[in-house]
Design an enzyme around this catalytic site. Structure first.
Site, PDB file in Angstrom:
ATOM      1  N   THR A   1       0.829  -1.216   0.000  1.00  0.00           N
ATOM      2  CA  THR A   1       0.000   0.000   0.000  1.00  0.00           C
ATOM      3  C   THR A   1       0.856   1.256   0.000  1.00  0.00           C
ATOM      4  O   THR A   1       0.560   2.218  -0.705  1.00  0.00           O
ATOM      5  CB  THR A   1      -0.940  -0.002   1.226  1.00  0.00           C
ATOM      6  OG1 THR A   1      -1.723  -1.197   1.193  1.00  0.00           O
ATOM      7  CG2 THR A   1      -1.842   1.216   1.230  1.00  0.00           C
ATOM      8  N   GLU A   2       1.925   1.233   0.766  1.00  0.00           N
ATOM      9  CA  GLU A   2       2.772   2.415   0.897  1.00  0.00           C
ATOM     10  C   GLU A   2       3.611   2.697  -0.348  1.00  0.00           C
ATOM     11  O   GLU A   2       3.723   3.843  -0.769  1.00  0.00           O
ATOM     12  CB  GLU A   2       3.698   2.271   2.114  1.00  0.00           C
ATOM     13  CG  GLU A   2       2.993   2.331   3.451  1.00  0.00           C
ATOM     14  CD  GLU A   2       2.514   3.726   3.833  1.00  0.00           C
ATOM     15  OE1 GLU A   2       2.899   4.716   3.188  1.00  0.00           O
ATOM     16  OE2 GLU A   2       1.733   3.821   4.802  1.00  0.00           O
ATOM     17  N   SER A   3       4.248   1.674  -0.907  1.00  0.00           N
ATOM     18  CA  SER A   3       5.232   1.939  -1.970  1.00  0.00           C
ATOM     19  C   SER A   3       5.208   0.946  -3.128  1.00  0.00           C
ATOM     20  O   SER A   3       6.050   1.050  -4.016  1.00  0.00           O
ATOM     21  CB  SER A   3       6.641   1.909  -1.373  1.00  0.00           C
ATOM     22  OG  SER A   3       6.984   0.564  -1.031  1.00  0.00           O
TER      23      SER A   3
END
Length: 178
Positions: A45-47
């Site tokens: 989700t983040e990267s």
């Protein structure tokens, strides 16, 4: 007349180990007693598992750690996948303890900061889609890319991974003896 030798390469063969991202997530999961699926879902989700990612607000690496947060967690190089994933796992572990195991609150704090969770007395509205996305991915699982990184065993990342390897070997030995 003299042929150059690759002594450095020969030395490096003895001081480097290759790890996949899955190895690193597994090590972080064991070290910080946190779900591997949760870590992988946050990283996706983040990267999207990009070690060189930098957000518009300055968050860095696979787990998108803010520089001050990374520093407080002992992360010296936020773009190093081992340090970043270990730092993210450590931070999530701290947040889960703070919120008595409540994953939603821990994820909201990871995304929007503990101050906003306190201010809104729960998951802020601007964190709800993030929390839902990570929880859904955590439950169904994420395909972790088969990325391999080379880690120098003499580096900070090498010592973080060797701690896990040593613990794993001790566990396997103890299990065998039972």
């Amino acid at each position: 007349f003299f042929k150059k030798t690759k002594n450095k390469d020969n030395f490096d063969n003895y001081t480097t180990t290759k790890y996949t991202y899955s190895d690193i997530f597994k090590a972080a999961s064991k070290k910080y007693n946190i779900s591997q699926n949760l870590l992988e879902a946050v990283a996706y989700t983040e990267s999207s598992f990009r070690a060189n990612a930098t957000s518009y607000c300055g968050a860095q690496g696979v787990m998108q750690l803010m520089p001050a947060t990374a520093n407080s967690l002992g992360v010296e190089d936020a773009y190093d996948p081992v340090q970043n994933i270990m730092g993210g796992a450590k931070y999530l572990s701290q947040l889960l303890k703070k919120y008595n195991g409540n994953t939603s609150l821990a994820l909201a704090a990871y995304n929007g900061g503990p101050g906003n969770v306190a201010k809104h007395n729960g998951v802020p509205s601007f964190c709800k889609s993030y929390v839902n996305k990570v929880e859904n991915l955590m439950n169904k699982g994420v395909n972790v890319p088969n990325t391999t990184i080379t880690v120098n065993s003499l580096s900070k990342s090498g010592s973080l991974m060797s701690e896990y390897i040593d613990q794993y070997k001790a566990f396997r030995t103890a299990s065998y003896l039972l």
